[in-house]
Design a protein around this motif. Structure first.
Motif, PDB file in Angstrom:
ATOM      1  N   LEU A 167       0.832  -1.204   0.000  1.00  0.00           N
ATOM      2  CA  LEU A 167       0.000   0.000   0.000  1.00  0.00           C
ATOM      3  C   LEU A 167       0.865   1.253   0.000  1.00  0.00           C
ATOM      4  CD1 LEU A 167      -2.816  -1.003   2.501  1.00  0.00           C
ATOM      5  CD2 LEU A 167      -3.096  -0.472   0.095  1.00  0.00           C
ATOM      6  N   MET A 169       3.873   1.479  -1.144  1.00  0.00           N
ATOM      7  CA  MET A 169       4.493   1.589  -2.462  1.00  0.00           C
ATOM      8  C   MET A 169       3.531   2.242  -3.443  1.00  0.00           C
ATOM      9  SD  MET A 169       4.316   0.037  -5.691  1.00  0.00           S
ATOM     10  CE  MET A 169       3.597  -1.553  -5.483  1.00  0.00           C
ATOM     11  N   ALA A 170       2.277   1.776  -3.457  1.00  0.00           N
ATOM     12  CA  ALA A 170       1.297   2.349  -4.373  1.00  0.00           C
ATOM     13  C   ALA A 170       1.084   3.821  -4.071  1.00  0.00           C
ATOM     14  CB  ALA A 170      -0.020   1.596  -4.259  1.00  0.00           C
ATOM     15  N   ARG A 171       1.091   4.132  -2.784  1.00  0.00           N
ATOM     16  CA  ARG A 171       0.875   5.521  -2.413  1.00  0.00           C
ATOM     17  C   ARG A 171       2.044   6.395  -2.845  1.00  0.00           C
ATOM     18  NH1 ARG A 171      -0.971   7.836   3.362  1.00  0.00           N
ATOM     19  NH2 ARG A 171      -0.476   9.998   2.899  1.00  0.00           N
ATOM     20  N   TYR A 173       3.826   6.034  -5.363  1.00  0.00           N
ATOM     21  CA  TYR A 173       3.748   6.233  -6.803  1.00  0.00           C
ATOM     22  C   TYR A 173       2.454   6.924  -7.214  1.00  0.00           C
ATOM     23  CZ  TYR A 173       7.857   3.480  -8.021  1.00  0.00           C
ATOM     24  OH  TYR A 173       9.132   3.026  -8.191  1.00  0.00           O
ATOM     25  N   VAL A 175      -0.598   5.965  -7.187  1.00  0.00           N
ATOM     26  CA  VAL A 175      -1.515   5.157  -7.975  1.00  0.00           C
ATOM     27  C   VAL A 175      -2.945   5.518  -7.577  1.00  0.00           C
ATOM     28  CG1 VAL A 175      -2.211   2.812  -8.523  1.00  0.00           C
ATOM     29  CG2 VAL A 175       0.176   3.309  -8.016  1.00  0.00           C
TER      30      VAL A 175
END
Lengths: 278, 274, 246
Positions: A167, A169-171, A173, A175
């Motif tokens: 989560l 990581m996605a944040r 970037y 996403v």
């Protein structure tokens, strides 16, 4: 030199047949064979009104298959199972989600769930027969009651298990939310949803057939109890075999294949185990 | 995880479900749960269902008192308990033996694998009916039913436990020439104990239910038999009274015996016990 | 051209027992085609600094930002663990972090996958790749969004020495090819000397103690005499500061 490194399976000098029979592959067949032999030996001692001989059971399979009730009975039961399970998923999944994110909700629901898991299906069966008479409603309700705790618990577990690292990581970037939901959260939840389905189904089925004994006039549970009431021992065993076949089909085909597809991305683990406890 | 102890992970601030909530709030929510259930029951029995369909909690309690006073309780409850423990003890011993065998040998895994899967997924009703049918009124009926249904749960968990034996810890102990008895006591048993414990828990949960069910279909005594008797005369009061004896008994064993053991012996396990 | 600006940055964490100062009045600037390593012992706030720059944590006081012209810079972030979605293929993982999802973007993602030599794995799942390969995908992923600057948090610390060396070489080539600003957190002084043209040393308690310029030509071979001498020199600075004490 190489032969000494290999652990022998059978005593040296034994024939290939013995080796075949004691190999693990044969073990799977040896077990049911032994049961059959034991059954054949024991049945005459007990008396065929109480325990039918294997040959009588085979006969009865034909009789019941031709007569047709057994098919419609299982059909009715499956229909009730599907409805009850569907409701359990509809209600249980969102509740499980709530339990997963809110520790207060979890603390509150915890004992309800324990009671739900402990309370015998027998009593539910009797209660709903009193409340709803004989029909579909009682059994469907019992399926719901039996399955919902498992759906809730597994969904909650899944929600808690979503990887914080991923989560983050996605944040980092940036996403988009829908993408995170679709490609991160939902796939992460799927093994738990699968478990919810699996245990919900197994326990819903158990509750269903028991409820049908008391709260219905049709269905597999009612029929098998009926067989016993009229003293048709072979009929009871035939129904039991159908139940067993149903289990095997569901386990192997549905959950085996489905599980292999859902988890195809998992790296192979050495010595993975088979069917697990409920 | 960065070596940086001072920085918490980036992202949301919400924490995982906190299993370390203070005891007081746990106890309170427990009381609330039981209160809600009791009130709900009372409400349903007062406003929704007539008393012969759903008697109020008080009526059921009174019935329970009557049963105890009349001496029926001791006769039937003890019968059930005796069968339960005999069957469960056998199931545990056999289940452990098979579980160990399965854990150590592929042959036994294949041999028992299908049977385990079948007995885990087949409804208890089937076993109860067949055992009641084959063994009639004899106590063997419930006992064999327990063995057939409870044993696989024990087996599966013991099997898990055997597979989970920490080989690296055992090797370490061997390298340091720790004697076998000490290895057994300090490495093997603590490693397998939690699984054994889970095995007993799940096995027991199944065992008492199947006892009652088998008695219902084929016995002349016991809680299951009494439930059937009451059901046949449409006495919901009686059915619920006997059912509650059994459920309360199960909860007591669960909560006060098993959970207490768990708390004392497994303090080192930080993970939650489901 | 991206510009990194830290001005009197302070970050204090309030714990249950006491408060911990992760960053204490840290200020520096960096911009353009530069590789800055941030080195220090555990607990000195290195990762916190990256988190604040990435915008996922707020400073207690002071300012920290990376800008590209007059807008906030687009950032690529490489973590210690690869943080790939295990249920998506390599190429899908690359696509997951893109802001557009058309064919051109896909081709761009594939191009960066080729740059780390993993074009053949595009259809594989992360579980089928080794740790080193997964980390390379993570690096390719960061570069593939064509960020203005890159933040890297000890990306090689979980790899074996040989794989780490290979990845350091790859990182260097990608940096030279793309000419980005890179902020690289590490506890390994030698790694910092091999990769960066600037080393910032933080002490425990979060104070900035040294800001060293590493004036050696690229490419740097680890066994080179001058590089070895520089390593010794920086290590000496490190020990001078007696950074282990607290």
């Amino acid at each position: 030199m190489y032969s000494t490194l290999r652990a022998p399976r059978a005593p040296a000098g034994s024939s290939g047949l013995v080796r075949l029979l004691t190999s693990p592959r044969a073990a799977r067949l040896t077990a049911p064979l032994l049961i059959l032999v034991a059954w054949q030996l024991v049945a005459p001692l007990i008396g065929s009104r109480l325990l039918p001989m294997p040959i009588e059971v085979v006969e009865e399979v034909g009789v019941l298959a031709l007569e047709g009730t057994i098919w419609s009975a299982f059909g009715t039961s499956l229909m009730r199972l599907a409805v009850g399970l569907g409701l359990a998923l509809l209600v249980g999944a969102p509740l499980g989600l709530l339990l997963g994110v809110s520790s207060r909700a979890e603390a509150f629901a915890h004992d309800f769930i324990v009671i739900g898991l402990t309370f015998p299906y027998l009593i539910w069966g009797i209660l709903v027969s009193m409340w709803f008479g004989f029909g579909d409603v009682g059994p469907i309700l019992v399926v719901f009651i039996a399955a919902v705790p498992y759906v809730m618990v597994n969904t909650a577990e899944g929600v808690r298990d979503v990887s914080r690292d991923l989560l983050d990581m996605a944040r980092s970037y940036n996403v988009s939310r829908p993408h995170v939901l679709r490609h991160l959260v939902i796939p992460s939840l799927s093994p738990f949803f699968f478990a919810a389905l699996r245990y919900g189904l197994a326990n819903g089925w158990k509750g269903l057939v028991l409820a049908e004994v008391f709260a219905a006039t049709s269905g597999a549970g009612w029929e098998i109890a009926g067989m016993r009431d009229i003293g048709n021992a072979a009929g009871v065993v035939v129904y039991a075999l159908y139940f067993a076949t149903f289990s095997i089909l569901v386990e192997r085909l549905v959950f085996g294949r489905l599980s292999a597809w859902v988890f195809r991305w998992r790296p192979r683990q050495p010595g993975a185990a088979r069917a697990t406890a409920s | 995880m960065s070596a940086d102890a001072a920085s918490p992970p980036i992202g949301r601030g919400t924490t995982k479900s906190d299993l370390a909530t203070p005891r007081s709030s746990h106890r309170l929510s427990r009381v609330v749960v039981y209160a809600v259930l009791l009130l709900g029951w009372q409400a349903l029995s007062t406003f929704v269902f007539p008393p012969y369909v759903l008697p109020s909690p008080l009526l059921v309690l009174q019935e329970m008192a009557d049963i105890v006073a009349s001496g029926l309780f001791w006769k039937h409850f003890l019968t059930t308990i005796i069968r339960l423990f005999i069957g469960f003890a056998i199931a545990c011993v056999l289940g452990t033996a098979i579980g160990i065998a399965m854990g150590r040998s592929e042959y036994w895994r294949e041999f028992f694998g299908d049977y385990i899967m079948l007995t885990l997924t087949t409804p208890g009703l089937v076993f109860a009916l067949i055992c009641a049918m084959v063994f009639g009124l004899s106590p063997l009926g419930p006992i064999v039913a327990i063995i057939l249904t409870s044993m696989p749960h024990v087996t599966v968990n013991v099997h898990e436990g055997v597979r989970a034996i920490p080989r690296d810890l055992l090797d370490m102990a061997k390298v340091y020439e720790v004697p076998p008895a000490a290895r057994l006591r300090h490495v093997l048993i603590p490693a397998v104990a939690p699984y054994l414990f889970t095995a007993v828990r799940y096995g027991f949960a199944i065992a008492w239910k199947i006892t009652a069910l088998t008695e219902l279909f084929g016995s002349a005594a016991g809680v299951g038999f009494q439930i059937r008797t009451e059901y046949l005369v449409f006495s919901m009061r009686g059915v619920l009274a006997w059912a509650l004896f059994l459920v309360v008994f199960a909860i007591i064993i669960e909560r006060f015996v098993l959970m207490r053991i768990e708390r004392d012996f497994f303090r080192w396990r930080r993970q939650a016990f489901a | 051209m991206a510009t990194v600006e830290l001005s009197h940055l302070r970050k204090v964490f309030d714990g249950p027992a006491r408060s911990v100062t992760a960053l204490d009045d840290v200020s520096f600037e960096a911009s353009g085609h530069t590789f800055v390593s941030i080195v220090g012992p555990s607990g000195c706030g290195k990762s916190t600094l990256l988190n604040i720059l990435a915008g996922v944590e707020e400073p207690t006081s002071g300012r920290a930002e990376i800008v590209e012209g007059d807008r906030r810079a687009r950032l690529g972030y490489v973590f210690q663990a690869p943080r790939l979605l295990p249920w998506r293929t390599v190429i899908d993982n690359m696509m997951f972090v893109q802001s557009t999802h058309d064919q051109a973007t896909r081709e761009r993602a594939e191009h960066y996958l080729e740059m780390v030599g993993l074009a053949d794995t595009r259809g594989a799942f992360p579980g089928q790749l080794s740790g080193g390969m997964q980390q390379r995908v993570g690096i390719a992923r960061a570069f593939s969004i064509e960020p203005d600057a890159l933040l890297m948090d000890e990306p090689f610390s979980h790899l074996d020495a040989i794989t780490a060396r290979t990845l350091r070489r790859e990182l260097y080539s990608m940096w030279m090819a793309t000419k980005k600003t890179v902020l690289f957190v590490t506890h390994d002084v030698f790694e910092a000397v091999e990769l960066s043209n600037r080393i910032i040393i933080l002490a425990k308690g979060g104070t900035l103690r040294r800001d060293l310029t590493i004036d050696l030509p690229f490419p740097r071979r680890p066994a080179d005499d001058k590089v070895a001498l520089m390593k010794t020199e920086v290590l000496r600075q490190f020990e001078e500061l007696d950074l282990v004490a607290s």
